[in-house]
Design an enzyme around this catalytic site. Sequence first.
Site, PDB file in Angstrom:
ATOM      1  N   HIS A   1       0.797  -1.225   0.000  1.00  0.00           N
ATOM      2  CA  HIS A   1       0.000   0.000   0.000  1.00  0.00           C
ATOM      3  C   HIS A   1       0.819   1.258   0.000  1.00  0.00           C
ATOM      4  O   HIS A   1       0.439   2.251  -0.601  1.00  0.00           O
ATOM      5  CB  HIS A   1      -0.993  -0.051   1.147  1.00  0.00           C
ATOM      6  CG  HIS A   1      -1.855  -1.235   0.976  1.00  0.00           C
ATOM      7  ND1 HIS A   1      -1.871  -2.281   1.843  1.00  0.00           N
ATOM      8  CD2 HIS A   1      -2.611  -1.581  -0.069  1.00  0.00           C
ATOM      9  CE1 HIS A   1      -2.653  -3.208   1.360  1.00  0.00           C
ATOM     10  NE2 HIS A   1      -3.117  -2.813   0.209  1.00  0.00           N
TER      11      HIS A   1
ATOM     12  N   ASP B   1      -4.848  -8.972  -9.278  1.00  0.00           N
ATOM     13  CA  ASP B   1      -5.376 -10.139  -8.573  1.00  0.00           C
ATOM     14  C   ASP B   1      -5.629 -11.305  -9.525  1.00  0.00           C
ATOM     15  O   ASP B   1      -5.317 -12.448  -9.204  1.00  0.00           O
ATOM     16  CB  ASP B   1      -6.652  -9.774  -7.814  1.00  0.00           C
ATOM     17  CG  ASP B   1      -6.331  -9.184  -6.448  1.00  0.00           C
ATOM     18  OD1 ASP B   1      -5.494  -9.784  -5.741  1.00  0.00           O
ATOM     19  OD2 ASP B   1      -6.879  -8.130  -6.104  1.00  0.00           O
TER      20      ASP B   1
ATOM     21  N   ARG C   1       1.099 -11.963  -5.175  1.00  0.00           N
ATOM     22  CA  ARG C   1       1.588 -10.755  -5.855  1.00  0.00           C
ATOM     23  C   ARG C   1       2.578  -9.956  -5.026  1.00  0.00           C
ATOM     24  O   ARG C   1       3.351  -9.168  -5.556  1.00  0.00           O
ATOM     25  CB  ARG C   1       0.392  -9.873  -6.263  1.00  0.00           C
ATOM     26  CG  ARG C   1      -0.412  -9.363  -5.100  1.00  0.00           C
ATOM     27  CD  ARG C   1      -1.760  -8.823  -5.564  1.00  0.00           C
ATOM     28  NE  ARG C   1      -1.775  -7.370  -5.568  1.00  0.00           N
ATOM     29  CZ  ARG C   1      -2.873  -6.645  -5.743  1.00  0.00           C
ATOM     30  NH1 ARG C   1      -4.038  -7.233  -5.945  1.00  0.00           N
ATOM     31  NH2 ARG C   1      -2.825  -5.336  -5.735  1.00  0.00           N
TER      32      ARG C   1
ATOM     33  N   CYS D   1      -7.834  -2.348 -15.363  1.00  0.00           N
ATOM     34  CA  CYS D   1      -7.322  -1.340 -14.428  1.00  0.00           C
ATOM     35  C   CYS D   1      -6.169  -1.829 -13.565  1.00  0.00           C
ATOM     36  O   CYS D   1      -5.764  -1.156 -12.631  1.00  0.00           O
ATOM     37  CB  CYS D   1      -8.454  -0.829 -13.534  1.00  0.00           C
ATOM     38  SG  CYS D   1      -9.144  -2.101 -12.480  1.00  0.00           S
TER      39      CYS D   1
HETATM   40  C1  PEP Z   1      -6.233  -5.448  -9.300  1.00  0.00           C
HETATM   41  O1  PEP Z   1      -6.323  -6.416  -8.564  1.00  0.00           O
HETATM   42  O2  PEP Z   1      -5.724  -5.484 -10.443  1.00  0.00           O
HETATM   43  C2  PEP Z   1      -6.733  -4.146  -8.860  1.00  0.00           C
HETATM   44  C3  PEP Z   1      -6.790  -3.124  -9.684  1.00  0.00           C
HETATM   45  O3  PEP Z   1      -7.069  -4.024  -7.550  1.00  0.00           O
HETATM   46  P1  PEP Z   1      -5.994  -3.812  -6.388  1.00  0.00           P
HETATM   47  O4  PEP Z   1      -4.636  -3.655  -7.006  1.00  0.00           O
HETATM   48  O5  PEP Z   1      -6.409  -2.609  -5.627  1.00  0.00           O
HETATM   49  O6  PEP Z   1      -6.139  -5.087  -5.626  1.00  0.00           O
HETATM   50 MG    MG Z   2      -7.547  -6.294  -6.756  1.00  0.00          MG
END
Ligand code: PEP
Ligand code: MG
Length: 755
Positions: free
Chosen positions: A366, A632, A642, A679
Site C-alpha cells: 500500500h 489479482d 503478488r 485497471c
Molecule cells: C487489481 O487487482 O488489479 C486491482 C486493480 O485491484 P488492487 O490492485 O487494488 O487489488
Molecule cells: Mg484487486
Amino acid sequence: MRPAFGGPRLLLRRLREVMAEQISAQERLDKIVVMIAANMVAEVCSVYVLRVDGTLELYATQGLNREAVHLTVMRAGEGLVGLVAQTAESLNLSDAQEHPSFSFKPETGEEIFHSFLGVPILRGGNTLGVLVVQNRAHRKYEEDEVEALQTTSMVLAEMIASGELSALALPGQEPAARRPLHLPGEGLADGVGLGHVVLHEPRIQVTKLIADDPNREMARLETAIESLRAEIDDMLDSEDVARGGEHKDILEAYRMFAHDRGFVRRLKEAIGTGITAEAAVERVQSDNRARMMRQTDPYLRERMHDLDDLANRLMRQLTGEKPTAREDLPENAIVVARHMGPAALLDYDRSRLRGLVLEEGGATSHVAIVARSLGIPTVGHAENVTSLADPGDAIIIDGATGEVHLRPTGDVESAYAEKVRFRARRQAQYAAIRDMPAITRDGVEIKLNLNAGLMVDLPFISETGAAGIGLFRTELQFMVANSLPRTAEQLDLYRKVLDAADGRPVTFRTLDIGGDKVLPYMDVVQEENPALGWRAIRLGLDRPGLLRSQVRAMLRAGAGREVRIMFPMIAAAEEFDQAKAIVERELTHLRRHEHRMPERVQVGAMVEVPALLFQLDELLPRVDFLSVGSNDLVQFMFAVDRGNNRVANRFDVMSPPILRALRLLARKGQEYGKLVTLCGELASRPLEAMVLAGLGYRSLSLSPAAVGPVKSMILELDLRRLAAVLDPLIEQPKEGGPSIRERLRHFAEAEGVTL
Ligand code: PEP
Ligand code: MG
C-alpha cells in the site's frame, strides 16, 4: 604464563585523548597502534582498512616492517586478515602459520610472530577493516583480551567512518566505509530522485564511547532493561495487540530477547571493558547484525530486524530520545526506511520529499500504491540500506529500474542529471500531446483513464488529460485515516472527486479491504490464506452496514450526475446480484427521502477471480460494465502471491494462458455490448498496454505517470499490423519458453513504436 595485560579501561582513556589531539590522521593511527600493542603486551599491532576495491590495506603498524604500511594489500578473503574481514568474526590462534588460510607477505617480516588475534572493525554490522595483534610466543589470547580488542576496534570504526582516512588514499583505493554503493532493488514508483538521505527511523548516534564510571553504566543498563521489559509488557497488554495477530508475535519475540540471559550478559561484558551502556548496545547489536547478515535463512534474517528494533528501543530508554518528528525535513530529502505504512508517508512534507527507499515492500504494497499516486519515485527491496546509509549521504534512486546509488561518484551523478534532463524533455513531449485523444494510426481510440484514490490524485485528471477515473480505490481513504471515516467524510471526498473530474466518468470501487489491506482501527481476523479469505465484497456482503453507507455516499455525491460503482473480488454472478441489490435499496431510500437523484447509475463487477471467466454468459447480461483487476486475476491464475518477491516474477504475464483469458474477456464484452476496462498495473506499462489494445481493449485505467508514455505509444501504433502478429503468437508460442515479450519488443522496434 600470560603476560600482564593492561586492561581496556586505561587504554580507552588514552585513546580518547589521542582522538581529541590536533594531529594528522596518519599520526593518530600510528599512536593508536603503539598504545594498543603496549596495553595488550603484544609485539605487533596493525590496522588494515577495507578499501572500495574490496582489498584490505595495511594502514598502520607497530612491530611489523614500517615500510609495508600502505604497500601491503590483501585480496578479499586472502590470508588470516582477509578471513576475519570476510566472516566478520574474531580469529584467535596460537600458531598462525599452521592455519590453512595463512598467507605470507615477505615485506612485513611477520614470519617470526606465531600467535595472532584479529578482530573485525564493525559498524552497523558492516566490516570496515581488521585490527590485529601478534606475539612471537605461541600464546592463546584470553577471552577478556579478545573483548578488549573488540571494544578498542569501535574507536577505529568511528575514525574510519568519519572519512578522515580518505585523504591518505589514492583515488579508487579509498576506505570502503564511505564508498559509493550501487544497490539493486525493485522499482515501485517511477521517477528519478536525487537528494540526501533522511532515515525514517534515525539511528541514535553514540557520542560518548568511553565510560567515566563503569558501575554507573552497569546500573544505567539495568534500569533501561527493566523499563524496556515493562514497555514491552505494556504494549502486549494494550487492547489492539491483545487481540492477536502478527504484531503480537513480534512483541512476544521482543519479550523473549529482552529476557534472554545471553543478550544481557553480552551487554554487561561489553560495559565491563570500559565503554558506556549506549556503546555496549551498539557493539552487541553490530556483532549480531554481522552474524545474521551472513545467514541465508530468511527467517533468521528477519529476526535481525527484530533485534535491531529491540536495540533501538533499549537505546531510547538509555538516552530518553523520542523518535524524531517529520517537520524539519531538509530540501531534496530521500527517505530511507525498513518498511512504512501509507499514513506515515503522507506525514512527510511533499514539497521536500524527492524519493523513498524501502528494505521491504513489493510493488502492490500500500505504501507503494500511495507513493505512485503521489508521484514519489520509490525503490523497494533494497537490502540492508538502512544500515549502509548515513543521514545526509548523497543518494540517487531510479524508480523505473529499482537502482539505488548511495554516495554516488561524479560520473553516476552526471549520468543521472542527464537522465533527469531527458525525462524533463519527455515530459514536455507528453505535455504537448496531453489534449489529444489516444488514437492509433489506423484510427482506433483507446480511452486512457486514471487509477486514483486520494485527494492528492485529483489534480492529475487535468494534468494528464485523462478521459476519466477508471478505478477510484476508496479503501485508501480508510487506510490512511486513524479512525473509520464517517459517511459525511466519504461523501465529501466523493463529491470533490466528481467535481474535479468535471463531467468525465469516474468509477468508484467499493471498499476492498481484508486480506493484506488491514485497517489499523478494525479487528484483525486471523486467516490462513488472507488473499483467499474474508475480503472485499465478501466482507461487504456479510457486514452490509459499511457497504450500504458507502454506496449511499456515492449516490448522494452523484446527485444530478452519472455515478459508476463497481464491486471488487466478485466470484459468482449471484454475488453480483446481491451487491447490486444494495445499490437498488439505497436508491429507493434516497428517492423516498426526496434526495436529488443521480442522472444515471452504472453498476459493474471487477474480474479478479478466475472462476468468473467461465460465467461470463451469466454475468455480462447483469452488469453495465466489467473492469479487469489483472493484479489479482494474474496472482490467482498463476497461483503466485503478488506481494511475495520470491514467486512474483516467476511467470511472465505476456504469455498465452493470461493473454487468452484477457482476450476472452475483451471479446465477450464486445459480444454483449458492454464496456470492459483493464485497471491493473499491466495497463501502466507501454508494452503491456500495446498488447491489451491488440487484444481488443478500448479502455484502460492507469497510474498518472503512465498516461504520457502509454498515449505516445498508442499514437505510433497500427493496430491491424499488431493483430496480425499477436494472434498467431498467442495460439502457437514458438520454442524459447512461453513468454512472447521479446517478440513483441521486436515488433515494436520494427514498427517504430516507442515503449
Ligand atoms: C487489481 O487487482 O488489479 C486491482 C486493480 O485491484 P488492487 O490492485 O487494488 O487489488
Ligand atoms: Mg484487486
